[in-house]
Design a protein around this motif. Structure first.
Motif, PDB file in Angstrom:
ATOM      1  N   ALA A 148       4.884 -29.101   5.484  1.00  0.00           N
ATOM      2  CA  ALA A 148       6.029 -29.927   5.209  1.00  0.00           C
ATOM      3  C   ALA A 148       6.479 -29.741   3.870  1.00  0.00           C
ATOM      4  CB  ALA A 148       5.556 -31.349   5.394  1.00  0.00           C
ATOM      5  N   GLU A 149       5.617 -29.564   2.776  1.00  0.00           N
ATOM      6  CA  GLU A 149       6.006 -29.444   1.329  1.00  0.00           C
ATOM      7  C   GLU A 149       6.953 -27.876   1.536  1.00  0.00           C
ATOM      8  OE1 GLU A 149       2.255 -30.985  -1.078  1.00  0.00           O
ATOM      9  OE2 GLU A 149       2.078 -28.923  -0.502  1.00  0.00           O
ATOM     10  N   HIS A 150       6.604 -27.177   2.322  1.00  0.00           N
ATOM     11  CA  HIS A 150       7.232 -25.926   2.211  1.00  0.00           C
ATOM     12  C   HIS A 150       8.688 -26.065   3.072  1.00  0.00           C
ATOM     13  CE1 HIS A 150       8.308 -21.598   2.577  1.00  0.00           C
ATOM     14  NE2 HIS A 150       8.529 -21.730   3.937  1.00  0.00           N
ATOM     15  N   LEU A 151       8.817 -26.883   4.065  1.00  0.00           N
ATOM     16  CA  LEU A 151       9.915 -27.041   4.768  1.00  0.00           C
ATOM     17  C   LEU A 151      10.924 -27.951   4.313  1.00  0.00           C
ATOM     18  CD1 LEU A 151       8.302 -26.670   8.434  1.00  0.00           C
ATOM     19  CD2 LEU A 151       9.751 -24.881   7.280  1.00  0.00           C
ATOM     20  N   PHE A 152      10.074 -29.174   3.506  1.00  0.00           N
ATOM     21  CA  PHE A 152      11.101 -30.177   3.112  1.00  0.00           C
ATOM     22  C   PHE A 152      10.677 -30.412   1.800  1.00  0.00           C
ATOM     23  CE2 PHE A 152      10.034 -31.221   7.370  1.00  0.00           C
ATOM     24  CZ  PHE A 152      11.330 -31.393   8.053  1.00  0.00           C
ATOM     25  N   PRO A 153      11.337 -29.429   0.802  1.00  0.00           N
ATOM     26  CA  PRO A 153      10.607 -29.341  -0.611  1.00  0.00           C
ATOM     27  C   PRO A 153      11.283 -30.587  -1.486  1.00  0.00           C
ATOM     28  CG  PRO A 153      12.558 -27.656  -0.225  1.00  0.00           C
ATOM     29  CD  PRO A 153      11.915 -28.227   1.073  1.00  0.00           C
ATOM     30  N   ASP A 154      12.407 -31.125  -1.149  1.00  0.00           N
ATOM     31  CA  ASP A 154      12.902 -32.218  -1.705  1.00  0.00           C
ATOM     32  C   ASP A 154      12.346 -33.611  -1.490  1.00  0.00           C
ATOM     33  OD1 ASP A 154      14.682 -30.521  -3.177  1.00  0.00           O
ATOM     34  OD2 ASP A 154      16.117 -30.326  -1.443  1.00  0.00           O
ATOM     35  N   HIS A 204       0.183 -24.107  14.432  1.00  0.00           N
ATOM     36  CA  HIS A 204       0.878 -25.498  13.926  1.00  0.00           C
ATOM     37  C   HIS A 204       2.219 -25.045  13.279  1.00  0.00           C
ATOM     38  CE1 HIS A 204      -2.662 -27.420  15.067  1.00  0.00           C
ATOM     39  NE2 HIS A 204      -2.219 -28.673  14.665  1.00  0.00           N
ATOM     40  N   LYS A 205       2.166 -23.703  12.319  1.00  0.00           N
ATOM     41  CA  LYS A 205       3.446 -23.409  11.518  1.00  0.00           C
ATOM     42  C   LYS A 205       4.409 -23.335  12.423  1.00  0.00           C
ATOM     43  CE  LYS A 205       4.894 -20.139   7.992  1.00  0.00           C
ATOM     44  NZ  LYS A 205       4.636 -18.938   7.258  1.00  0.00           N
ATOM     45  N   GLU A 206       4.416 -22.685  13.635  1.00  0.00           N
ATOM     46  CA  GLU A 206       5.277 -22.538  14.564  1.00  0.00           C
ATOM     47  C   GLU A 206       5.896 -23.724  15.134  1.00  0.00           C
ATOM     48  OE1 GLU A 206       4.334 -19.380  17.281  1.00  0.00           O
ATOM     49  OE2 GLU A 206       3.803 -18.020  16.165  1.00  0.00           O
ATOM     50  N   GLY A 207       5.048 -24.614  15.226  1.00  0.00           N
ATOM     51  CA  GLY A 207       5.352 -25.843  16.001  1.00  0.00           C
ATOM     52  C   GLY A 207       6.098 -26.697  15.199  1.00  0.00           C
ATOM     53  N   LEU A 208       6.044 -26.898  13.809  1.00  0.00           N
ATOM     54  CA  LEU A 208       6.631 -27.550  12.843  1.00  0.00           C
ATOM     55  C   LEU A 208       7.804 -27.152  12.687  1.00  0.00           C
ATOM     56  CD1 LEU A 208       6.202 -30.265  11.378  1.00  0.00           C
ATOM     57  CD2 LEU A 208       5.367 -29.084   9.464  1.00  0.00           C
ATOM     58  N   GLN A 209       7.876 -25.518  12.547  1.00  0.00           N
ATOM     59  CA  GLN A 209       9.030 -25.036  12.454  1.00  0.00           C
ATOM     60  C   GLN A 209      10.159 -25.292  13.521  1.00  0.00           C
ATOM     61  OE1 GLN A 209      10.322 -22.856   9.566  1.00  0.00           O
ATOM     62  NE2 GLN A 209      12.187 -23.570  10.971  1.00  0.00           N
ATOM     63  N   HIS A 264      -6.093 -30.028  10.194  1.00  0.00           N
ATOM     64  CA  HIS A 264      -4.724 -29.888  10.564  1.00  0.00           C
ATOM     65  C   HIS A 264      -3.992 -30.974  10.039  1.00  0.00           C
ATOM     66  CE1 HIS A 264      -6.200 -27.472  13.883  1.00  0.00           C
ATOM     67  NE2 HIS A 264      -7.189 -28.094  14.153  1.00  0.00           N
ATOM     68  N   ASN A 265      -4.502 -32.178   9.610  1.00  0.00           N
ATOM     69  CA  ASN A 265      -3.651 -33.210   8.745  1.00  0.00           C
ATOM     70  C   ASN A 265      -3.168 -32.383   7.383  1.00  0.00           C
ATOM     71  OD1 ASN A 265      -6.121 -36.109   9.387  1.00  0.00           O
ATOM     72  ND2 ASN A 265      -4.273 -35.108  10.493  1.00  0.00           N
ATOM     73  N   LEU A 266      -4.066 -31.752   6.722  1.00  0.00           N
ATOM     74  CA  LEU A 266      -3.565 -30.961   5.651  1.00  0.00           C
ATOM     75  C   LEU A 266      -2.734 -29.863   5.864  1.00  0.00           C
ATOM     76  CD1 LEU A 266      -4.233 -30.787   2.711  1.00  0.00           C
ATOM     77  CD2 LEU A 266      -6.282 -28.878   3.148  1.00  0.00           C
ATOM     78  N   GLN A 267      -3.163 -29.188   6.828  1.00  0.00           N
ATOM     79  CA  GLN A 267      -2.023 -28.090   7.378  1.00  0.00           C
ATOM     80  C   GLN A 267      -0.648 -28.611   7.469  1.00  0.00           C
ATOM     81  OE1 GLN A 267      -2.581 -25.834  10.971  1.00  0.00           O
ATOM     82  NE2 GLN A 267      -1.941 -24.077   9.956  1.00  0.00           N
ATOM     83  N   GLY A 268      -0.639 -29.694   8.054  1.00  0.00           N
ATOM     84  CA  GLY A 268       0.697 -30.463   8.389  1.00  0.00           C
ATOM     85  C   GLY A 268       1.393 -30.749   6.913  1.00  0.00           C
ATOM     86  N   ILE A 322      -0.553 -26.601  21.326  1.00  0.00           N
ATOM     87  CA  ILE A 322      -0.312 -25.618  20.280  1.00  0.00           C
ATOM     88  C   ILE A 322      -1.489 -24.762  20.585  1.00  0.00           C
ATOM     89  CG2 ILE A 322      -0.350 -25.086  17.964  1.00  0.00           C
ATOM     90  CD1 ILE A 322       0.785 -27.898  17.276  1.00  0.00           C
ATOM     91  N   GLY A 323      -1.133 -23.328  20.576  1.00  0.00           N
ATOM     92  CA  GLY A 323      -2.165 -22.224  20.740  1.00  0.00           C
ATOM     93  C   GLY A 323      -2.469 -21.886  22.345  1.00  0.00           C
ATOM     94  N   ALA A 324      -1.881 -22.731  23.329  1.00  0.00           N
ATOM     95  CA  ALA A 324      -1.876 -22.407  24.714  1.00  0.00           C
ATOM     96  C   ALA A 324      -0.850 -21.799  25.212  1.00  0.00           C
ATOM     97  CB  ALA A 324      -2.464 -23.724  25.251  1.00  0.00           C
ATOM     98  N   GLU A 325      -0.885 -21.030  26.479  1.00  0.00           N
ATOM     99  CA  GLU A 325       0.184 -20.834  27.055  1.00  0.00           C
ATOM    100  C   GLU A 325       1.470 -21.632  27.357  1.00  0.00           C
ATOM    101  OE1 GLU A 325      -0.921 -18.179  30.308  1.00  0.00           O
ATOM    102  OE2 GLU A 325      -2.030 -16.820  29.212  1.00  0.00           O
ATOM    103  N   ASN A 326       1.008 -22.759  27.704  1.00  0.00           N
ATOM    104  CA  ASN A 326       1.771 -23.887  28.053  1.00  0.00           C
ATOM    105  C   ASN A 326       2.319 -24.900  26.939  1.00  0.00           C
ATOM    106  OD1 ASN A 326      -0.877 -25.037  27.929  1.00  0.00           O
ATOM    107  ND2 ASN A 326      -0.474 -26.649  29.351  1.00  0.00           N
ATOM    108  N   ALA A 327       2.188 -24.193  25.632  1.00  0.00           N
ATOM    109  CA  ALA A 327       2.562 -24.972  24.502  1.00  0.00           C
ATOM    110  C   ALA A 327       3.956 -25.319  24.763  1.00  0.00           C
ATOM    111  CB  ALA A 327       2.193 -24.180  23.360  1.00  0.00           C
ATOM    112  N   ARG A 328       4.381 -26.606  24.496  1.00  0.00           N
ATOM    113  CA  ARG A 328       5.652 -27.331  24.732  1.00  0.00           C
ATOM    114  C   ARG A 328       6.210 -28.141  23.648  1.00  0.00           C
ATOM    115  NH1 ARG A 328       2.079 -28.777  27.980  1.00  0.00           N
ATOM    116  NH2 ARG A 328       1.899 -31.180  28.504  1.00  0.00           N
ATOM    117  N   LEU A 329       7.462 -28.385  23.459  1.00  0.00           N
ATOM    118  CA  LEU A 329       7.966 -29.387  22.625  1.00  0.00           C
ATOM    119  C   LEU A 329       8.982 -30.221  23.329  1.00  0.00           C
ATOM    120  CD1 LEU A 329       9.634 -29.079  19.134  1.00  0.00           C
ATOM    121  CD2 LEU A 329      11.155 -29.860  21.166  1.00  0.00           C
ATOM    122  N   SER A 330       8.783 -31.621  23.207  1.00  0.00           N
ATOM    123  CA  SER A 330       9.625 -32.689  23.837  1.00  0.00           C
ATOM    124  C   SER A 330      10.210 -33.328  22.660  1.00  0.00           C
ATOM    125  CB  SER A 330       8.676 -33.548  24.722  1.00  0.00           C
ATOM    126  OG  SER A 330       8.152 -32.644  25.728  1.00  0.00           O
TER     127      SER A 330
END
Length: 394
Positions: free
Chosen positions: A133-139, A59-64, A125-129, A34-42
């Motif tokens: 998550a509270e925002h993305l999974f409110p229930d 991290h926000k973009e990654g979790l989204q 970063h744990n806290l940011q996650g 995350i934050g690098a040019e070669n950031a990737r999701l698997s």
């Protein structure tokens, strides 16, 4: 019950969606670099696989992106975010405030932030996650599993430093221990595999961060990391054990600032400082090419681990098993061989052919004549977090 487990690191987000109590892994994946040019999701599920290189800047973009792939009409596994019932979070430092898995509220988040200075590469970063998550999974119910919780059983004789008592009693300066979720998981797997009711086990977690734990009958009694996750073994970019007077020398004589020293010891030392490489695969390739820096770094790494093995055998008055785990511990047959060579006096004898076998499963690599069992056990912190979160809310 669907539990999404999030392990938010300094530059990555590992995740698994697990159905409990069946422990069925619905999908899993990682957002890396995350934050690098070669950031990737698997991402991988039973019926699909996704690889994306979108250059996630935050991290926000990654979790989204994780949420997007979970909800994808063709390759996703849930219909709506409310299909996630619990989000379980790995949190590195919980100090003395948390000895068990905890449902997250405002006070818990404040404590995680308070301990950020003791785990600056992790807790923020744990806290940011958690906040994302509270925002993305409110229930969903948000649950924290603390790496330090497993080590609350360390006795005072191993927990205290030889400094004035007031620093312990008033400021809680002590050994806390880390990677507890991993050490707990693999030690329980070892006891189950070896059919041991009573046991003396050394768990060796080797990744970018490294630690060892002496475990008696399933309880942590000593650990290589201390007040912060920076002491003990040689790590990817962290120095591990060091004479603290070196810090004063660097500041008072060499002109370093304290911030410079902190950065150097946490981000520029360890295997990176010794070789110029932080990835052990590159270092092992250097060994094969005869790179003397890489050869010496591997020897130093193995030597440090051996010293802790000897001290933990003395602390436990014996040893039933050694467990290698985490990315390096599970995959580096070279380092395992170097660690276990010339330990016959302790009854530790590795089988060279078993050691080099490639497998993602639990396996024994000791010789028939070895009195001590040597196991390679893939860690599964995400499953352990899901189990603890599920048990908490039953």
């Amino acid at each position: 019950m669907n539990i999404l487990v999030i392990n938010s690191g300094s530059s990555s987000i590992k995740f698994q969606l697990i159905e409990m109590p069946s422990e069925n892994v619905i999908c899993k994946g990682i957002v890396e670099q995350i934050g690098a040019e070669n950031a990737r999701l698997s991402y991988k599920s039973a019926h699909s696989e996704v690889k994306k290189t979108d250059g996630f800047a935050t991290h926000k973009e990654g979790l989204q992106s994780v949420v997007d792939v979970l909800l994808d009409r063709e390759k996703g596994v849930i219909q709506q975010v409310s299909d996630i019932h619990i989000v379980g979070h790995r949190v590195v430092h919980g100090g003395n405030s948390f000895s068990s898995t905890t449902e997250i509220n405002a006070d818990v988040k404040a404590k995680i932030a308070q301990y950020a200075s003791l785990a600056p590469l992790h807790n923020p970063h744990n806290l940011q996650g958690i906040l994302l998550a509270e925002h993305l999974f409110p229930d969903a119910t948000q649950v924290a599993v603390f790496d330090t919780a497993f080590h609350q059983t360390i006795p005072l004789v191993a927990q205290k430093y030889a400094i004035p008592n007031t620093l312990f009693s008033e400021h809680e300066i002590q050994v806390y221990g880390f990677h507890g979720t991993s050490h707990k998981y693999v030690s329980e797997k070892a006891m189950e595999y070896l059919h041991l009711d009573t046991s003396k086990i050394i768990s060796i977690h080797l990744g970018n961060g490294c630690s060892m734990t002496a475990i008696v009958n399933g309880k942590s009694i000593d650990h290589s990391l201390g007040f912060t996750p920076s002491t003990g073994l040689i790590m990817g970019s962290r120095s591990g054990d060091i004479d603290h007077s070196i810090i004063f020398y660097m500041v008072n004589t060499l002109g370093y600032s304290l911030a410079d020293v902190e950065n150097l010891l946490n981000k520029e030392s360890g295997m990176l400082g010794l070789t110029g490489f932080s990835d052990l695969r590159d270092i092992q390739a250097g060994v094969e090419k005869g790179n003397t820096d890489c050869i010496l770094a591997m020897e130093m790494n193995a030597y440090r681990i051996k010293k802790y093995i000897g001290s933990y055998i003395a602390a436990m008055n014996g040893l039933d098993a050694i467990v290698f785990t985490a990315g390096i511990g599970e995959n580096s047959s070279l380092l395992r061989k170097m660690v276990c060579t010339n330990l016959e006096t302790f009854g530790i004898i590795i089988d060279p052919s078993k050691n080099v076998e490639s497998s993602q499963e639990l396996r024994a690599i000791h010789a028939d004549a070895s009195q001590v069992k040597i196991l390679v056990i893939p860690t599964n912190e995400e499953l352990e977090i899901a189990k603890q979160a599920y048990q908490l809310l039953q």
